[in-house]
Design an enzyme around this catalytic site. Structure first.
Site, PDB file in Angstrom:
ATOM      1  N   GLU A  84       0.848  -1.192   0.000  1.00  0.00           N
ATOM      2  CA  GLU A  84       0.000   0.000   0.000  1.00  0.00           C
ATOM      3  C   GLU A  84       0.886   1.245   0.000  1.00  0.00           C
ATOM      4  O   GLU A  84       1.600   1.511   0.966  1.00  0.00           O
ATOM      5  CB  GLU A  84      -0.914   0.027   1.228  1.00  0.00           C
ATOM      6  N   ARG A 144       0.667  10.484   0.008  1.00  0.00           N
ATOM      7  CA  ARG A 144       1.024  11.538   0.948  1.00  0.00           C
ATOM      8  C   ARG A 144       2.313  12.262   0.570  1.00  0.00           C
ATOM      9  O   ARG A 144       2.790  13.108   1.318  1.00  0.00           O
ATOM     10  CB  ARG A 144       1.183  10.962   2.363  1.00  0.00           C
ATOM     11  N   THR A 203      -4.558   6.335   1.324  1.00  0.00           N
ATOM     12  CA  THR A 203      -5.006   7.711   1.560  1.00  0.00           C
ATOM     13  C   THR A 203      -5.812   8.237   0.375  1.00  0.00           C
ATOM     14  O   THR A 203      -5.712   9.404  -0.013  1.00  0.00           O
ATOM     15  CB  THR A 203      -3.827   8.660   1.881  1.00  0.00           C
ATOM     16  N   LYS A 262     -11.188  -1.477   6.373  1.00  0.00           N
ATOM     17  CA  LYS A 262     -10.006  -1.108   7.147  1.00  0.00           C
ATOM     18  C   LYS A 262     -10.479  -0.527   8.486  1.00  0.00           C
ATOM     19  O   LYS A 262     -11.424   0.273   8.517  1.00  0.00           O
ATOM     20  CB  LYS A 262      -9.215  -0.058   6.360  1.00  0.00           C
TER      21      LYS A 262
END
Length: 211
Positions: free
Chosen positions: A45, A49, A72, A132
């Protein structure tokens, strides 16, 4: 379409730990992915960011055996960029209605984040059976997910946030946890020095946690 449960299950069941990667140095992308895959952690993953996150994803997606996803993810633009970068799945910190709406037009599956039973139920009503749990430790950790298991038996979780090897083992022992997300496999000093052998060794330890 709603979440493709079979597709996300097949991805998340490949290893007990999904490395959560925050990386801006594109030159480190391939050697990092190679070290993680060699260590038995093929599902990666990469969080959106950093300025070069999409380039990092593109490079990692070229590594044999690597299954790259974006993290994200917060809007439709992030989703399109993820697909264009060669991602096979997406992860979001939350599950807003607009985000879930946007995911219906994307071919790769989304793993949305939740923190409460109400959020989990709302996502389940939209066809999501894999979620999640974030930020896991800040929200109460493994005891919370253990409490979720009985009233929410149809939902499986990937807890992420504040997890270390010892905590990972506790989570992975729960029947409603398929894997955990973590960044401890890639210590900042190991990345800074390019010590990919150490990262591979940590990945091997992490890949054995599910045994």
């Amino acid at each position: 379409m709603p979440q493709d449960a079979n597709a996300i299950r097949s991805i998340l069941s490949l290893a007990p730990v999904v490395p959560v990667i925050i990386l801006d140095d594109v030159a480190q992308a391939r050697p990092l992915a190679e070290a993680l895959v060699a260590g038995g952690l093929p599902v990666l993953e990469v969080t959106l960011r950093t300025p070069n996150a999409l380039k990092v994803m593109e490079e990692m997606a070229k590594v044999s055996g690597a299954i790259v996803g974006s993290g994200t993810v917060r809007n439709a633009a992030h989703m399109k960029s993820s697909v264009d970068a060669g991602c096979r799945f997406m992860v979001s910190p939350g599950a807003s209605p607009r985000l879930l709406d946007a995911a219906e037009d994307v071919a790769i599956p989304l793993l949305p984040g939740i923190g409460t039973p109400t959020e989990a139920m709302a996502a389940a009503e939209r066809g999501y059976s894999f979620l999640k749990f974030f930020p896991a430790e800040a929200l109460g950790g493994a005891p919370v997910l253990k409490a979720f298991a009985s009233p929410l038996p149809d939902i499986t979780f990937c807890p992420t946030g504040g997890i270390d090897p010892a905590k990972a083992k506790t989570y992975l022992a729960l029947p409603n946890v398929i894997c955990v997300g973590g960044s401890w496999i890639m210590p900042a000093d190991a990345l800074a020095s390019g010590d990919f052998a150490r990262i591979e060794a940590l990945a091997k330890e992490a890949s054995a946690l599910g045994g």
